[in-house]
Enzyme design. Structure first.
Site, PDB file in Angstrom:
ATOM      1  N   GLY A 165       0.829  -1.199   0.000  1.00 15.94           N
ATOM      2  CA  GLY A 165       0.000   0.000   0.000  1.00 15.94           C
ATOM      3  C   GLY A 165       0.863   1.248   0.000  1.00 15.94           C
ATOM      4  O   GLY A 165       1.813   1.349   0.762  1.00 15.94           O
TER       5      GLY A 165
ATOM      6  N   CYS B 276      -7.314  12.954   1.956  1.00 20.18           N
ATOM      7  CA  CYS B 276      -8.052  14.020   2.655  1.00 20.18           C
ATOM      8  C   CYS B 276      -8.261  15.243   1.776  1.00 20.18           C
ATOM      9  O   CYS B 276      -9.137  16.058   2.033  1.00 20.18           O
ATOM     10  CB  CYS B 276      -7.315  14.439   3.915  1.00 20.18           C
ATOM     11  SG  CYS B 276      -7.032  13.073   5.032  1.00 20.18           S
TER      12      CYS B 276
ATOM     13  N   VAL C 192      -1.222  -7.790  -4.411  1.00 18.01           N
ATOM     14  CA  VAL C 192      -0.688  -8.902  -3.618  1.00 18.01           C
ATOM     15  C   VAL C 192      -1.774  -9.963  -3.495  1.00 18.01           C
ATOM     16  O   VAL C 192      -2.924  -9.646  -3.174  1.00 18.01           O
ATOM     17  CB  VAL C 192      -0.229  -8.427  -2.228  1.00 18.01           C
ATOM     18  CG1 VAL C 192       0.208  -9.602  -1.369  1.00 18.01           C
ATOM     19  CG2 VAL C 192       0.906  -7.409  -2.372  1.00 18.01           C
TER      20      VAL C 192
ATOM     21  N   GLY D 101      -4.911   0.205   4.268  1.00 21.39           N
ATOM     22  CA  GLY D 101      -5.978   1.209   4.359  1.00 21.39           C
ATOM     23  C   GLY D 101      -7.336   0.655   4.724  1.00 21.39           C
ATOM     24  O   GLY D 101      -7.445  -0.373   5.394  1.00 21.39           O
TER      25      GLY D 101
ATOM     26  N   ARG E 113     -13.116   8.209  -1.911  1.00 24.60           N
ATOM     27  CA  ARG E 113     -11.962   7.736  -1.158  1.00 24.60           C
ATOM     28  C   ARG E 113     -10.712   7.656  -2.027  1.00 24.60           C
ATOM     29  O   ARG E 113      -9.607   7.688  -1.518  1.00 24.60           O
ATOM     30  CB  ARG E 113     -12.313   6.357  -0.585  1.00 24.60           C
ATOM     31  CG  ARG E 113     -11.255   5.832   0.310  1.00 24.60           C
ATOM     32  CD  ARG E 113     -11.731   5.174   1.547  1.00 24.60           C
ATOM     33  NE  ARG E 113     -10.556   4.760   2.304  1.00 24.60           N
ATOM     34  CZ  ARG E 113     -10.064   5.426   3.316  1.00 24.60           C
ATOM     35  NH1 ARG E 113     -10.644   6.517   3.746  1.00 24.60           N
ATOM     36  NH2 ARG E 113      -8.982   4.985   3.942  1.00 24.60           N
TER      37      ARG E 113
ATOM     38  N   ILE F  74       6.188  -8.741  10.959  1.00 20.61           N
ATOM     39  CA  ILE F  74       5.087  -8.080  10.251  1.00 20.61           C
ATOM     40  C   ILE F  74       4.542  -6.916  11.076  1.00 20.61           C
ATOM     41  O   ILE F  74       4.204  -7.078  12.248  1.00 20.61           O
ATOM     42  CB  ILE F  74       3.947  -9.065   9.891  1.00 20.61           C
ATOM     43  CG1 ILE F  74       4.484 -10.202   9.005  1.00 20.61           C
ATOM     44  CG2 ILE F  74       2.818  -8.326   9.171  1.00 20.61           C
ATOM     45  CD1 ILE F  74       3.418 -11.113   8.444  1.00 20.61           C
ATOM     46  N   TYR F  75       4.488  -5.786  10.426  1.00 18.20           N
ATOM     47  CA  TYR F  75       4.004  -4.542  11.025  1.00 18.20           C
ATOM     48  C   TYR F  75       2.735  -4.106  10.286  1.00 18.20           C
ATOM     49  O   TYR F  75       2.457  -4.578   9.185  1.00 18.20           O
ATOM     50  CB  TYR F  75       5.064  -3.436  10.900  1.00 18.20           C
ATOM     51  CG  TYR F  75       6.368  -3.765  11.588  1.00 18.20           C
ATOM     52  CD1 TYR F  75       7.284  -4.656  11.019  1.00 18.20           C
ATOM     53  CD2 TYR F  75       6.694  -3.188  12.798  1.00 18.20           C
ATOM     54  CE1 TYR F  75       8.483  -4.965  11.652  1.00 18.20           C
ATOM     55  CE2 TYR F  75       7.890  -3.479  13.440  1.00 18.20           C
ATOM     56  CZ  TYR F  75       8.782  -4.378  12.866  1.00 18.20           C
ATOM     57  OH  TYR F  75       9.953  -4.685  13.492  1.00 18.20           O
ATOM     58  N   ALA F  76       2.011  -3.193  10.882  1.00 15.30           N
ATOM     59  CA  ALA F  76       0.871  -2.596  10.162  1.00 15.30           C
ATOM     60  C   ALA F  76       0.716  -1.166  10.643  1.00 15.30           C
ATOM     61  O   ALA F  76       1.050  -0.830  11.784  1.00 15.30           O
ATOM     62  CB  ALA F  76      -0.401  -3.397  10.404  1.00 15.30           C
TER      63      ALA F  76
END
Lengths: 459, 459
Positions: free
Chosen positions: A11, A46, A83, A114, A139, A288-290
């Site tokens: 992303g 935004c 992915v 997201g 969006r 793994i992060y988010a």
């Protein structure tokens, strides 16, 4: 590829791009790869409503970091890359780029997938399980393009939802001379952020000919051949139905975290529906992060799990993910402060912390004050309304809402007091800057605190 | 008088008036008496320069609380009343009102006697030990009246001192089309508040035809018969003398606390020259308080005694004096944060804490950043320059200076961090409010902190 760490980010929104940037700052040698399913590099979600009115002239102005920028920063950005599967054992990502299959090994993986628009149950909204033409979310640049082309042949619009995005969209449609009606299911505008009394103050600042129907459910869309003709709004109290003629409809009914890939990879999804992360933006799975709208974390005040659709928190979680995945250390506060702002018809609004309805398990005392930006004797003072919520047993500030002069910066100061675990007695003694052309000796926020302190019998 | 407590306040400036107001709020029954030597009730000293240009239209606009207001608040205000002696044993005040002798018993006494202009040693400034006609301070409405009448027949002015009052006065004279030169003895403008690099940024915002001579001493006034002809400014480096022709001169060379009465009454005068007070605004003598410009207290960061000529601190000390003298409790922070602001030629400036030269006993790391009020893609962003000073061993914020967009409110947030004893690692994670029409995801102050954090090798 040399024998360097592979940091892969899924992303390229605010979180993905920021995570990459800070990963790069932390480690000059790693391979940083962003896989983005869309065709645009990092752009501002935004900012989208402001392209409708032309305040932001072009959709391309929304792009914050170009493909060239990422190249220069030595970050590999792969657009149009979907992915499909993540093998957490082999630390392998399987993706597809324009029908070509790609396999990428990762040492560290960051989810920045997201959120997706929530689609409310409205009769005739879908045909063949697809949202009909004339109904749009707002969006992505793709959504924006559709609205921009619809506007050219439209006179009337309905926006569903009177939160930030709903009101921002409505204002920009209004400024584009589109006759706009907002339908809100709850009993006041900004229902998830503002208390009802503050919503009323805000509503006074919105032109009367931008109609807002609160306490109304959008129930049914009526079509005329292939085109939208009207939408039915049902009064939740009286059940009375109003038919609102419109050329198109914008859904601004919130979002839900996009957790599909993370869930399949085994990441824990929390009670609020997001990927659970800790104060380092780590998920439950090693390496793994988010970060950002796909995650859930805690509310700073209530400690309850929450998802949050704010760019400010997305970026901060992304800084943590970027730094921590690259050998640095960046520890986030124990929860989201939930500091927010916007501007409606030249009136700034802002807030921090939960609104009163989300604090109903607490014993809250509050006060509100209408002040001025300047001392009374200095011309040009602008109004500012501030409300502060305080936890009665501890005297700690639990939240605040502001409308008017420099609302966001004032709220930042209160957010700082919350982060500093400051009680009202300490905060109200904060020496604020004073000079006649700038501010009064006692700011509105100080006076609110004095009122609360008196209510707490501590004057 | 019934058998109620007598609270007597000497002086009806911001501190005297505010002390009375809060004494009244705390105790509805006491007798509150203000003795003011001048003929005006509480007015804004800080507003005076703006009457010169007409931004504030009339001198009477400066009056913040009228005689009627005090009457309604049940506060006895006695104007033109000169206190001559205080008997602390009998708790008795002897004063004179228009040649009439008055005796007042006090239960609590509050000194709010303010400060007097410092008069620099300039040759020919005085005649018969009195300041000559054409040389004015700018501290009272009386001073203002003299300047207003002088301006009518003047084309040129010299302001001595490039601190707040000096620059504010110079700007308002300039706007009144008076050709104005500022003479400053130190090497940069705002020498007691801003570091030299920030002063340079500010100086760029001041029109070139408002001449400012830094590093120059005003040494001698030349007269032509009864009128001022010129002033000699001597370059401190080269000793070169410049003759500046002028019609009148404004002294803006600082003030010193007016402590005469308090000293005679036995109040301790501290190293900085003010009446020593504690965190309750108490002096060393029982039942005697002091507030505002006549006092000295501590610097929050350095803990050194200091006097401060700020309305914001005056009012806060006065709140403490008013409440504590009336049976309530109001404890001030351990020192002055010294938060200040002003506006010069539409550019807001602000700061908090000591400047670098007053922190030379500390090991300070600093950074400066030029940001924008808005995200780059949103039109209309205004520049903001922020500098933050951090104590290297502890990581604590020691001070900050800002020039530009919403400088004062940004500095308030940093002041809050200082009051909350927040280190840079915590503060830089503060979630600030973000929305494209209001502010970027990462504020300039956050980015400054990131730079400092990196300098501290903590990224």
């Amino acid at each position: 590829l040399e024998n360097k760490e592979n940091i892969v980010i899924i992303g390229c929104g605010a979180s993905g791009g920021t995570a990459a940037q800070f990963a790069r700052k932390t480690n000059r040698k790693s391979n940083i790869i962003i896989l983005e399913k869309g065709k645009y590099p990092q752009y501002s979600k935004c900012g989208i409503p402001y392209v409708i009115s032309g305040i932001i002239p072009e959709k391309n102005d929304l792009i914050e970091f170009s493909e060239e920028w990422f190249k220069k920063a030595n970050i590999q950005l792969s657009l149009k890359t979907i992915v499909e599967k993540i093998d957490t054992k082999k630390q392998l990502i399987i993706a597809k780029k324009e029908e070509k299959r790609i396999e990428i090994k990762y040492d560290k993986l960051i989810f920045a997938t997201g959120a997706k628009p929530f689609v409310p149950p409205i009769q005739n909204l879908k045909e063949d399980n697809k949202i009909i033409k004339g109904v749009y979310s707002l969006r992505t640049i793709n959504d924006l393009e559709k609205i921009l082309s619809t506007i050219k042949k439209s006179k009337k619009a309905v926006v569903i939802g009177a939160g930030f995005i709903g009101l921002e969209t409505a204002e920009n449609l209004y400024k584009k001379n589109i006759e706009t009606v907002v339908i809100e299911a709850l009993d006041h505008i900004m229902p998830n952020s503002f208390d009802i009394d503050m919503s009323k103050v805000l509503k006074e600042k919105i032109p009367k000919d931008l109609e807002i129907l609160t306490n109304h459910l959008a129930t049914r869309i009526n079509k005329n051949h292939d085109k939208i003709k009207s939408i039915i709004a049902k009064n939740k109290k009286t059940n009375e139905e109003t038919e609102i003629h419109t050329d198109f409809i914008v859904l601004a009914t919130g979002v839900k975290p996009d957790v599909k890939l993370a869930k399949e990879a085994g990441c824990e999804i929390g009670d609020a529906g997001g990927i659970k992360v800790n104060n380092k933006s780590e998920t439950n799975i090693k390496n793994i992060y988010a970060a950002g709208d796909c995650t859930e974390y805690y509310d700073y005040i209530t400690a309850k799990p929450k998802t949050i659709g704010l760019g400010s928190t997305a970026v901060r979680q992304a800084i943590a993910a970027g730094i921590n995945s690259s050998g640095g250390t960046y520890i986030l506060p124990k929860g989201f402060l939930s500091t927010y702002t916007s501007e409606f018809f030249n009136v700034e609004i802002a807030g921090v912390g939960p609104s009163q309805k989300d604090l109903n398990e607490f014993d809250i005392v509050n006060a509100k004050y209408n002040g001025l930006s300047h001392p009374h004797y200095f011309p040009g003072g602008k109004p500012i309304t501030i409300k502060i919520l305080v936890d009665k047993p501890t005297g700690m500030i639990a939240g605040a809402q502001a409308i008017g002069d420099k609302a966001a910066q004032r709220i930042n100061t209160i957010a700082c007091a919350i982060l500093g675990e400051m009680d009202i007695e300490t905060f109200r003694k904060l020496e604020t800057a004073y000079a006649p052309p700038v501010s009064p000796t006692l700011e509105a926020e100080t006076i609110v605190c004095d009122i609360i302190s008196k209510k707490l019998k501590k004057i």
